[in-house]
Design an enzyme around this catalytic site. Sequence first.
Site, PDB file in Angstrom:
ATOM      1  N   SER A 202      51.830  45.241  36.683  1.00  0.00           N
ATOM      2  CA  SER A 202      51.010  45.141  35.469  1.00  0.00           C
ATOM      3  C   SER A 202      49.833  46.098  35.577  1.00  0.00           C
ATOM      4  O   SER A 202      49.397  46.431  36.682  1.00  0.00           O
ATOM      5  CB  SER A 202      50.460  43.715  35.330  1.00  0.00           C
ATOM      6  OG  SER A 202      49.481  43.658  34.312  1.00  0.00           O
ATOM      7  N   TYR A 215      46.180  36.232  38.963  1.00  0.00           N
ATOM      8  CA  TYR A 215      47.320  37.007  38.458  1.00  0.00           C
ATOM      9  C   TYR A 215      47.234  38.456  38.935  1.00  0.00           C
ATOM     10  O   TYR A 215      48.218  39.017  39.431  1.00  0.00           O
ATOM     11  CB  TYR A 215      47.294  36.944  36.936  1.00  0.00           C
ATOM     12  CG  TYR A 215      48.331  37.767  36.225  1.00  0.00           C
ATOM     13  CD1 TYR A 215      49.657  37.339  36.160  1.00  0.00           C
ATOM     14  CD2 TYR A 215      47.995  38.967  35.581  1.00  0.00           C
ATOM     15  CE1 TYR A 215      50.613  38.081  35.469  1.00  0.00           C
ATOM     16  CE2 TYR A 215      48.945  39.705  34.895  1.00  0.00           C
ATOM     17  CZ  TYR A 215      50.251  39.263  34.835  1.00  0.00           C
ATOM     18  OH  TYR A 215      51.189  39.991  34.156  1.00  0.00           O
TER      19      TYR A 215
END
Length: 309
Positions: A202, A215
């Site tokens: 990501s 995350y």
Amino acid sequence: MDDERREPEAGRLVTDMYTAQDPTTQYPRPPFPPQQQDAPGDIHKMDPAPDHGEKTYIGFGRLPGRKALVTGADSGIGRAVAIAYAREGADVALSYLPEEQAQAEEVAELIRAEGRTAVLLPGDLQDEATNVETVEKAVEGLGGLDILVLNAGTMPTVDSIDDFETKTLDHVVKVNIYPLFWMTKAASAHLKPGAAIITTSSIQGFDPSPSLAEYAVSKAGIANWTRALGQQLIERGIRVNGVAPGPIWTPLQPAFVPNEKIEHFGEQTPIGRAGQPVELAPAYVFLASQEASYIVGETIAVTGGMTLT
Ligand code: NAD
Ligand code: MG
């Protein structure tokens, strides 16, 4: 080419992904209407409806006869990858959570409509046995394995370190990191030279948002793992690479991000809008295909212009 597949759904902005057009207006731009869902979320409750390529991805035979296992394949990026792989000539095993069965069956139907095999593999990947079983059933159902897409993920938001809880980080690491090791180990005996593993990192792994520390650290870890395993497995002729998406319109967003951020979702990118799942698929197709024979350990940004720093 199937004309019906290219027909845009009523009210959708989308035409197709092959005609040259302005990418800044190709898909919906913020603001998005407020919406929240319980995890893992349902694509049919999203407004506007995301594009996973159901009617827009065509395929040009880049993955003839390949056998692929895709995790998180019922929705979002994994759904777009599974549809694209089938249209490129691959048989596809779908891993997803049991409560996502209905969405996974829709993907299986689209794969079968291409004359390809679909294998449905529900299961929570937070324990090693389920990962091993998922890989074994994929190998059995497909008759082998050439492509492993490690894409399942979870994204809790925690605004302050004062609210940090051990169980949140345990959960993130169990979902986002452990399956990389567990599935790759289970698959390694079946993967032959020419095989490919693709991870989903990501932009958060490179440029973290303050409320996504748990995350983001997992996503940085995925890019790092991709480099390590890329070097390790190329000795066996297996390429490991990754994709780092920017803000993409998937159920992960209404399931984990508060409404005030949903409204502006994707606004911060140079392109000025969120990406659609189908816009990720070509990168996963390319990395899985033999066209990417000299690409090893790389993570490709599909971010609407945000840079991986
Ligand atoms: P998504 O919700 O459609 O996909 C995530 C999938 O992960 C779920 O559908 C579910 O099948 C699977 N999953 C979650 N927990 C699981 C568990 N315990 N066991 C088995 N499977 C589980 O959303 P998405 O955005 O397409 O997410 C796919 C990947 O893309 C994730 O790794 C996510 O972190 C990454 N990503 C998404 C964005 C974005 O903006 N949407 C940006 C960067 C990276
Ligand atoms: Mg899902």
